[in-house]
Enzyme design. Structure first.
Site, PDB file in Angstrom:
ATOM      1  N   ASN A   3     -13.523  -7.805  30.355  1.00 22.94           N
ATOM      2  CA  ASN A   3     -14.069  -8.325  31.613  1.00 22.94           C
ATOM      3  C   ASN A   3     -13.006  -8.435  32.705  1.00 22.94           C
ATOM      4  OD1 ASN A   3     -16.186  -9.247  33.118  1.00 22.94           O
ATOM      5  ND2 ASN A   3     -16.397 -11.214  32.064  1.00 22.94           N
ATOM      6  N   ARG A  45     -26.140 -24.086  23.929  1.00 22.86           N
ATOM      7  CA  ARG A  45     -24.897 -24.538  24.555  1.00 22.86           C
ATOM      8  C   ARG A  45     -25.242 -25.253  25.858  1.00 22.86           C
ATOM      9  NH1 ARG A  45     -20.255 -20.825  27.345  1.00 22.86           N
ATOM     10  NH2 ARG A  45     -21.693 -21.048  29.092  1.00 22.86           N
ATOM     11  N   TYR A  78     -17.738 -23.453  35.759  1.00 23.61           N
ATOM     12  CA  TYR A  78     -18.058 -22.473  34.729  1.00 23.61           C
ATOM     13  C   TYR A  78     -19.360 -22.844  33.986  1.00 23.61           C
ATOM     14  CZ  TYR A  78     -18.339 -20.128  30.357  1.00 23.61           C
ATOM     15  OH  TYR A  78     -18.838 -19.417  29.314  1.00 23.61           O
ATOM     16  N   ASP A  83     -18.689 -25.793  25.849  1.00 20.18           N
ATOM     17  CA  ASP A  83     -17.481 -24.987  26.074  1.00 20.18           C
ATOM     18  C   ASP A  83     -16.634 -25.653  27.155  1.00 20.18           C
ATOM     19  OD1 ASP A  83     -15.604 -23.020  26.462  1.00 20.18           O
ATOM     20  OD2 ASP A  83     -17.047 -21.379  26.724  1.00 20.18           O
ATOM     21  N   HIS A 122     -13.730 -24.433  28.033  1.00 17.66           N
ATOM     22  CA  HIS A 122     -13.117 -23.273  28.702  1.00 17.66           C
ATOM     23  C   HIS A 122     -11.636 -23.528  29.016  1.00 17.66           C
ATOM     24  CE1 HIS A 122     -13.863 -19.383  30.797  1.00 17.66           C
ATOM     25  NE2 HIS A 122     -14.854 -19.357  29.923  1.00 17.66           N
ATOM     26  N   GLU A 145     -15.864 -26.175  22.126  1.00 10.86           N
ATOM     27  CA  GLU A 145     -15.183 -24.871  22.191  1.00 10.86           C
ATOM     28  C   GLU A 145     -14.017 -24.892  23.170  1.00 10.86           C
ATOM     29  OE1 GLU A 145     -17.876 -21.783  23.370  1.00 10.86           O
ATOM     30  OE2 GLU A 145     -16.245 -20.427  23.911  1.00 10.86           O
ATOM     31  N   GLU A 191     -11.964 -16.861  21.675  1.00  6.53           N
ATOM     32  CA  GLU A 191     -12.572 -15.707  22.350  1.00  6.53           C
ATOM     33  C   GLU A 191     -11.531 -14.873  23.096  1.00  6.53           C
ATOM     34  OE1 GLU A 191     -15.407 -17.871  24.826  1.00  6.53           O
ATOM     35  OE2 GLU A 191     -14.202 -17.413  26.587  1.00  6.53           O
ATOM     36  N   ARG A 226     -13.917 -17.758  17.121  1.00  2.00           N
ATOM     37  CA  ARG A 226     -14.738 -17.287  18.244  1.00  2.00           C
ATOM     38  C   ARG A 226     -14.531 -15.805  18.572  1.00  2.00           C
ATOM     39  NH1 ARG A 226     -18.648 -17.874  20.673  1.00  2.00           N
ATOM     40  NH2 ARG A 226     -18.047 -18.257  22.822  1.00  2.00           N
ATOM     41  N   HIS A 276     -18.054 -14.442  19.779  1.00  2.00           N
ATOM     42  CA  HIS A 276     -18.260 -14.439  21.226  1.00  2.00           C
ATOM     43  C   HIS A 276     -19.370 -13.441  21.577  1.00  2.00           C
ATOM     44  CE1 HIS A 276     -15.960 -13.886  25.301  1.00  2.00           C
ATOM     45  NE2 HIS A 276     -16.755 -14.928  25.353  1.00  2.00           N
ATOM     46  N   GLU A 286     -23.222 -16.353  19.324  1.00  2.00           N
ATOM     47  CA  GLU A 286     -23.573 -16.554  20.736  1.00  2.00           C
ATOM     48  C   GLU A 286     -24.413 -15.366  21.217  1.00  2.00           C
ATOM     49  OE1 GLU A 286     -20.213 -16.444  23.400  1.00  2.00           O
ATOM     50  OE2 GLU A 286     -21.277 -17.562  24.944  1.00  2.00           O
ATOM     51  N   TRP A 344      -8.841 -21.294  34.047  1.00  2.57           N
ATOM     52  CA  TRP A 344     -10.268 -21.152  34.354  1.00  2.57           C
ATOM     53  C   TRP A 344     -11.074 -21.110  33.061  1.00  2.57           C
ATOM     54  CZ3 TRP A 344     -13.969 -17.327  33.201  1.00  2.57           C
ATOM     55  CH2 TRP A 344     -15.240 -17.582  33.783  1.00  2.57           C
TER      56      TRP A 344
END
Ligand code: KDG
Ligand code: MG
Length: 403
Positions: free
Chosen positions: A37, A147, A159, A211, A213, A237, A263, A284, A313, A340, A403
């Protein structure tokens, strides 16, 4: 089964995807997901310029040897770009082998260990009313685990929190990354009340996940874990920046909330402390970013020795090809935990034709030979790549934050 051609397809039906196609002298084509990504073209170039020339003429059956050749042979090891590229080759070769023997891939991985894979969906809302609606939508779609991400008063955009009129997609097609805000104190104050409300609204049975993050310090994460214990989360998470494995020692010593992480990992070495010291409960990693089925299976076998389970993930940046690979592996392993599942935009279905199914809260990879996914190349050409970035976070004083 000799490899005759290798093609890298970059397409953007709804979002960017990178797909590897390996074709053999038998006329079979195997697919692998190479989507990283926000850094898609780096993996595409790695595959086209440095890996494709090495594959032509090789025996497509030699999966382990090819994995070792690409991993050890580059001299430069690990890293998300390298391991995503290796994963795409690995998955395409597994797809080919399974098509060759006309079996669904999970049969080659040991056969089914369960009838389907428990999936969790994404619910999010700026306030409780939006959040409840979003959880109801997930339940209506058939999810049996959810989630929960919530807005926080005083933080403008966060997020995992969508507005009700648009599907949530963190990577935005803008020439520069969007900027979001973060405030750990506001978040830590607000979140326990959200889970208290959600538990009392939806009852004790529904598995709830959250999550963080990667945004907290270890002591903040420990405090959050403790404060959420009464609401019986399935997992918390990425509570701290994932690469700091030792941070989880502190979190673990203060809370019994189940922890999931990984992840952003790409190697078994990212997990050695976490698994060996039982600092986590769920792995993950995805097949796509962790060197493929060959490599993730090794991680999950190691995790299984410590009663640690999979929690692969599965956001939209895992393409339908990567999702299919995850489902074949998840169906076969003993220590499956949860999967997920963030369904792709309908337009993605114009390019990728998967045969996996979602029914009664469970995913199943289907019984087509191989991965069970095909790609429509003329349609792929209609959706050219568009630059897109994940957002960045800033604190109130402008400091860049995780982030
Ligand atoms: O590419 C980044 C996303 O995949 C990530 O932000 C999604 O954290 C995520 C999740 O748990 O799905
Ligand atoms: Mg996550």
């Amino acid at each position: 089964m000799i490899i005759e051609s290798v093609e890298v397809v970059v397409t953007s039906p709804g979002r960017n995807f990178v797909t590897l196609l390996i074709t053999t002298d038998d006329g079979l084509t195997g697919l692998g997901d190479a989507t990283l990504n926000g850094r898609e073209l780096a993996v595409a170039a790695y595959l086209r310029d440095h890996i494709a020339p090495l594959l032509i003429g090789r025996d497509a059956h030699a999966i382990e040897d090819t994995w070792q050749l690409l991993y050890r042979g580059a001299y430069w090891r690990r890293g998300p770009v390298t391991m995503t590229a290796i994963a795409a080759v690995d998955v395409a070769l597994w797809d080919l082998k399974a098509q060759f023997v006309r079996l669904p891939l999970y049969q080659l991985l040991g056969g089914a260990s369960r009838s389907g894979l428990l999936a969790y969906g994404h619910a999010g809302g700026r306030d409780l009313s939006e959040l409840y609606d979003s959880i109801h939508r997930n339940l209506d779609e058939g999810f049996r685990a959810v989630r929960v991400q919530s807005g926080v008063p005083g933080i403008a955009s966060l997020y995992g929190v969508a507005t009700p009129d648009a599907a949530y997609e963190p990577a935005r097609r803008t020439p520069r990354p969007a900027e979001e805000q973060w405030d750990s104190r506001a978040y830590l104050r607000h979140l326990p009340g959200v889970f208290e409300a959600v538990r009392s609204e939806f009852g004790p049975e529904l598995p709830l996940l959250h999550d963080v993050h990667h945004r907290l310090t270890p002591i903040e994460a420990a405090r959050l874990g403790r404060s959420l214990e009464p609401y019986d989360l399935f997992w918390l998470e990425d509570c701290t920046p994932a690469e700091d494995q030792e941070a989880l020692r502190l979190v673990r010593s203060h809370t019994v909330i189940p922890l999931a992480i990984g992840e952003v990992f790409n190697s078994v070495h990212d997990y050695r402390t976490l698994i060996g010291e039982r600092l986590i409960d769920y792995v993950r990693s995805s097949v796509t970013h962790t060197g493929g089925i060959t490599a993730l299976r090794r991680i999950l076998d190691l995790a299984g020795l410590y009663q640690i389970k999979s929690g692969m993930h599965g956001p939209t940046d895992i393409s339908p090809v990567g999702m299919a690979a995850a489902l074949h592996l998840g169906l076969a392993i003993h220590n499956f935990g949860i999967q997920e599942y963030m369904p792709h935009a309908p337009v993605t279905g114009e390019v990728f034709w998967p045969s996996f199914t979602f029914a009664g809260g469970l995913l199943h990879p289907g019984d087509q030979p191989g991965l069970g996914v095909s790609i429509n190349l003329p349609a792929a050409r209609r959706f050219p790549y568009e630059a897109a970035y994940l957002p960045v976070n800033r604190l109130r004083d402008g400091t860049v934050h995780d982030w």
